[in-house]
Design a protein around this motif. Sequence first.
Motif, short mmCIF file in Angstrom:
data_model
loop_
_atom_site.label_atom_id
_atom_site.label_comp_id
_atom_site.label_asym_id
_atom_site.label_seq_id
_atom_site.Cartn_x
_atom_site.Cartn_y
_atom_site.Cartn_z
N LEU A 97 5.99 0.70 -5.18
CA LEU A 97 5.51 1.70 -6.12
C LEU A 97 3.98 1.67 -6.20
N LEU A 98 3.40 0.48 -6.17
CA LEU A 98 1.94 0.37 -6.20
C LEU A 98 1.32 1.10 -5.01
N TRP A 99 1.93 0.97 -3.85
CA TRP A 99 1.41 1.63 -2.64
C TRP A 99 1.42 3.15 -2.80
N VAL A 100 2.48 3.66 -3.43
CA VAL A 100 2.60 5.11 -3.64
C VAL A 100 1.52 5.60 -4.61
N LEU A 101 1.31 4.86 -5.67
CA LEU A 101 0.42 5.33 -6.74
C LEU A 101 -1.05 5.02 -6.52
N ASP A 102 -1.33 4.01 -5.73
CA ASP A 102 -2.71 3.51 -5.65
C ASP A 102 -3.60 4.38 -4.77
N LYS A 103 -4.34 5.27 -5.43
CA LYS A 103 -5.39 6.05 -4.75
C LYS A 103 -6.75 5.72 -5.38
N THR A 104 -6.83 4.53 -5.94
CA THR A 104 -8.08 4.12 -6.58
C THR A 104 -9.18 3.96 -5.56
N LYS A 105 -10.42 4.06 -6.02
CA LYS A 105 -11.58 3.95 -5.14
C LYS A 105 -12.30 2.62 -5.28
N THR A 106 -11.98 1.85 -6.30
CA THR A 106 -12.66 0.57 -6.52
C THR A 106 -11.65 -0.56 -6.58
N ALA A 107 -12.14 -1.77 -6.27
CA ALA A 107 -11.29 -2.95 -6.37
C ALA A 107 -10.88 -3.21 -7.82
N MET A 108 -11.77 -2.90 -8.75
CA MET A 108 -11.46 -3.09 -10.18
C MET A 108 -10.32 -2.18 -10.60
N GLY A 109 -10.38 -0.92 -10.15
CA GLY A 109 -9.33 0.02 -10.48
C GLY A 109 -8.00 -0.39 -9.89
N ALA A 110 -8.03 -0.89 -8.65
CA ALA A 110 -6.79 -1.33 -8.00
C ALA A 110 -6.13 -2.47 -8.78
N ARG A 111 -6.96 -3.42 -9.23
CA ARG A 111 -6.40 -4.54 -10.03
C ARG A 111 -5.84 -4.03 -11.36
N ARG A 112 -6.56 -3.10 -11.99
CA ARG A 112 -6.10 -2.59 -13.29
C ARG A 112 -4.80 -1.83 -13.13
N LEU A 113 -4.66 -1.05 -12.07
CA LEU A 113 -3.41 -0.31 -11.85
C LEU A 113 -2.26 -1.29 -11.63
N ARG A 114 -2.52 -2.34 -10.87
CA ARG A 114 -1.48 -3.35 -10.64
C ARG A 114 -1.05 -3.99 -11.96
N GLN A 115 -2.02 -4.29 -12.82
CA GLN A 115 -1.71 -4.87 -14.13
C GLN A 115 -0.84 -3.91 -14.95
#
Length: 449
Positions: A170-188
Motif C-alpha cells: 500500500l505504501l508503494w501505491v500511495l507514496d508519491k512524496t518528493k522528500t525523504a521527510m514526507g516519505a517517512r511521515r506517510l509511512r508513519q
Amino acid sequence: KNNYLMSIVYFGDVLGVAIADYSTGDFFVTEIETGAELIDEINKFVPSEIILNEYFAMSGIDLTFISEKLSISVSTLENWYFDDDSCRAKLKEHFHVNMLDGLGIKDYPVGIDAAGALLIYLTQTQKSDMSHITSIVPYTTGKYMLIDSSSRRNLELVETMREKQKKGSLLWVLDKTKTAMGARRLRQMLEQPLVVGGDIVTRQQAVAYLKDEVITREELREYLNPVYDLERLIGRISTRSAGPRDLIALKSSLSMLPHIKYLIRECSVELLHELHDEIDELEDVCTLIEKAIVDEPPIAVKDGGLIKEGFNDEIDRLRTAKTEGKSWLAQLESDERERTGIKNLRIKYNKVFGYYIEVLNSFKGNVPEDYVRKQTLTNAERYSTPKLKELEDIILNAEDKLFSLEYDVFADVREKISAEVVRIQRTAGAIAQLDVFESLQRWQTRIIM
C-alpha cells in the motif's frame, strides 16, 4: 525509513515504552498494559534495537519470535539504567526543565523511566549531547488503530508478504512524496491509522484542498523537489558530524521555503493554515550559509577551500599569503636594495634558517642597524629583519593556519545553525506533512479521474 531505538520497562502491570530516532530527533513515549499491545508497538515502529530492564523477564512476554522475524537486536541492561531518580534527572537535564510537568509526560511514570533510560543509553553509545532531540511526544495507543501483526502482514501496508519489498505494498501505491521527510511521515501514518473522526476529517480537508487547487499543488510539487532531508541534516549539524556539503544542501532546501509558504498563505483549511504558520522561512540561516560557505565545497572538512572570500579577513589574508608570497618577497627585496643602496642584496631561503637577506662582505658597512645577523659565511653575511620575519611566518605557516582557521570558522557557522535546531525541526515537520498531503491528493485525483 526511520531508524528507531526502543526502550521497554516492565514494572508490575504496566509497560513503559520510549522510542527515538537518533538521526532525526524524533522521541515518543507511552504506556501499555498487555503483551499484545507491546507486540503491536514493535510491529508499528520496527526498531533496529530494543533495550529492556532486568525485570522484563518476569513479564511473561517472549520477544524472541518477533525479534528474530524483524531482525531486531534485543539487549537487557542493568537496572541502574532504569532507576527512577536517575531517569527523571536525565530528562530534566536534557530538556533543561526543573519539572517534567512541562513536557506533558507526568501521567506516564513508567514511560518516564523508559525515556530516561533511552537517553542515558544514547549518551553512552553516541558520545554526543543530542541537542537535536528537542522534545518528547507522549501518545496514547488508543488514538491509533490497533492492528495485530498478522493483520499488518496480510494488509501489506508497507511491504509485501512474500518478497518483503516496498513494491506492491500500500505504501508503494500511495507514496508519491518528493522528500525523504514526507516519505517517512506517510509511512508513519499508514502504520498508525487514526481512529478519531475529527482528526481524519481534518486530514481529508487538506488533501481535498490540494486536489482542487491544481496550480497550487503543481507549483508546490516543483518547490518540494529540491528539498533535502532537513530532519537528518539538522541532526548531523547538531551532532557536529555535518560536512560543508550538508550545509549547502541545507541552504538550497531553505531557499525553497518562502515559495512554499507563499503558496498556502491564503488557504482557509484549518490544517494547512496551521502548517503555514509552522513554516519558518529561516532567512537568517540561509543568508549565513550563503555568505560563509563556497557553492561547491570539498568533501573533507579539513582540506580547506570551504569559506567564501570576504567572509573572514584573516582567511583572506592567509590565502593571499599562500598565493602571493613570492611577490611580497620580491617587493621587499627591491625596497631593501633601495633603502640600503646595496645593489646585489638578495633574499634567499633554506630549510635550516628559513628566509634571510644575504649581503656580500664588501657591503657590510651599508647594513642598517635593524638588520639582525643570522649566519656568517666566508664571503657574506646573512640577516633577518622584523618585516622579513613577519613575511616568513605568514608564508611558511599560511597553508597550515589557513586550513585550521577555515575549519574553525566552518565549525562556528555550524554551531550557529545548530542553535536554530528547534526552528528547523518545526519547519521540517510542516514540510513533511505538506508533502504527504500533496502525495495523497495525486492518488485521490487518479482514482476520481
